[in-house]
Design a protein around this motif. Sequence first.
Motif, PDB file in Angstrom:
ATOM      1  N   GLN A 297       0.810  -1.225   0.000  1.00 55.44           N
ATOM      2  CA  GLN A 297       0.000   0.000   0.000  1.00 55.44           C
ATOM      3  C   GLN A 297       0.838   1.267   0.000  1.00 55.44           C
ATOM      4  O   GLN A 297       0.544   2.215  -0.729  1.00 55.44           O
TER       5      GLN A 297
ATOM      6  N   ARG B 109      -2.209   3.608  -2.175  1.00 56.60           N
ATOM      7  CA  ARG B 109      -3.608   3.182  -2.272  1.00 56.60           C
ATOM      8  C   ARG B 109      -3.873   1.954  -1.418  1.00 56.60           C
ATOM      9  O   ARG B 109      -2.981   1.131  -1.212  1.00 56.60           O
TER      10      ARG B 109
ATOM     11  N   ASN C  58      -1.407  10.006  -8.163  1.00 58.42           N
ATOM     12  CA  ASN C  58      -2.210   9.069  -7.387  1.00 58.42           C
ATOM     13  C   ASN C  58      -1.374   8.075  -6.609  1.00 58.42           C
ATOM     14  O   ASN C  58      -1.857   7.424  -5.702  1.00 58.42           O
ATOM     15  N   SER C  59      -0.125   7.927  -6.988  1.00 57.11           N
ATOM     16  CA  SER C  59       0.668   6.860  -6.382  1.00 57.11           C
ATOM     17  C   SER C  59       1.728   7.367  -5.423  1.00 57.11           C
ATOM     18  O   SER C  59       1.822   6.909  -4.306  1.00 57.11           O
TER      19      SER C  59
END
Length: 402
Positions: free
Chosen positions: A25, A30, A86-87
């Motif tokens: 994660q 995420r 997003n990462s």
Amino acid sequence: MESLHLTKTKTGSYTYRRRIPQQLQYLIGRKEISRTLGKQQHEAIVKASELDQAINQGLTLKTLNNVPETVIQEMLITKLSLTLSNSIDMNPTRWSSIVKGYLKQSQVTPMEYNTRKYFFTVLMPVVLKVLLKSEDIDINKLTYSKLIEIRKLFLKFPKRNIWKYRSMDTYTLVHSIHNRKIKVVHDQLVSIESTNKSLKRIKSLLIFSQKLGHYKGFIPNFTIDNKQLSRSQRKEFTKDDIKIIEEQLQDTRIYPMIKILQFTGMRLSELYKCSILAIEGILCFDLRTTKGSPLKTLSSYRIIPVHDTLLEHLDDLPALTNKFSSNYISKRFKKDIKRILEDTQGKSLYSLRHSFATNLIANGVQPEIVSELMGHSHNSMTMNRYVKGYPLKVLKESIATL
């Protein structure tokens, strides 16, 4: 083979939804991945299989010590079609970014998690701002010299339960301590143990960052050697101290153990390992063959005659050592002496050992005999695990001078 994470909606579309394994994660920022894969069953199955393979490959690579985590991260970002925003953080070497990833991967109790979160997101940014003029530094600015500066500052911090410091905001307190506007008195300083916990947290964060390929520096062991520090600060009890201890603590549950340590010079750990038996008609504490872990040194294996004043306490010893841990006894005694003595700086249960030696010397006992009773080496005795240099009768007479 159809993926377990592929489902068909009421509208006929196929959806892939899978929870990201915890150990991955923090690499992609995420906890779950969700994809709409269209209405064609075969195409959806192929795409879902590719997503499964990427995550499973990441898990496999994570178990291999020789694969940098940056490689795993890039593979997952590419194969899962994740965008950079997003990462991972746009500035992955910044303090805030490292801390965010570190906290996400922490598998600890809720209490420890909250402690870490406060330490890394509240206290440390203030420390960094005071020392490095920025609360969100590049992690590589934490050089060895800066880590030592942080350690020195931590050693000046007060305990958290002191009200006059708790009422101050964190920045004002840290800034004032650093600029010597506030000097915390010795009894209110945070313990060495607590300071080392903080230093170990920083080291853990640096190791985490280094595994990601972000921290390039050398990670030293910069914790404090508490044993060496405590030895230099230890003090013996005065005669008045001993008198107060005897008067005030004689009705406590641990008093028999205090009394035995006072009249034997044993280390607390040795009290848990000794046997009591008669040797040559003399009742002794026998440390020649011990229970549990080995003693500190070869000369620690010894015999200590029982002082007459201890006879009434011997029957209590087995029950006490079974009921109370050495850690409890040490902490309980320290708390008690703080309550009854005016000066406790540098004094602890170990101080009874110092007082034992001092009193024997003061009573005219030869230093070599004192060394033997305490388990110290000296030149005039044969250093054998079971054979000591002085007759038991001489040791008994020396103990009797107390």
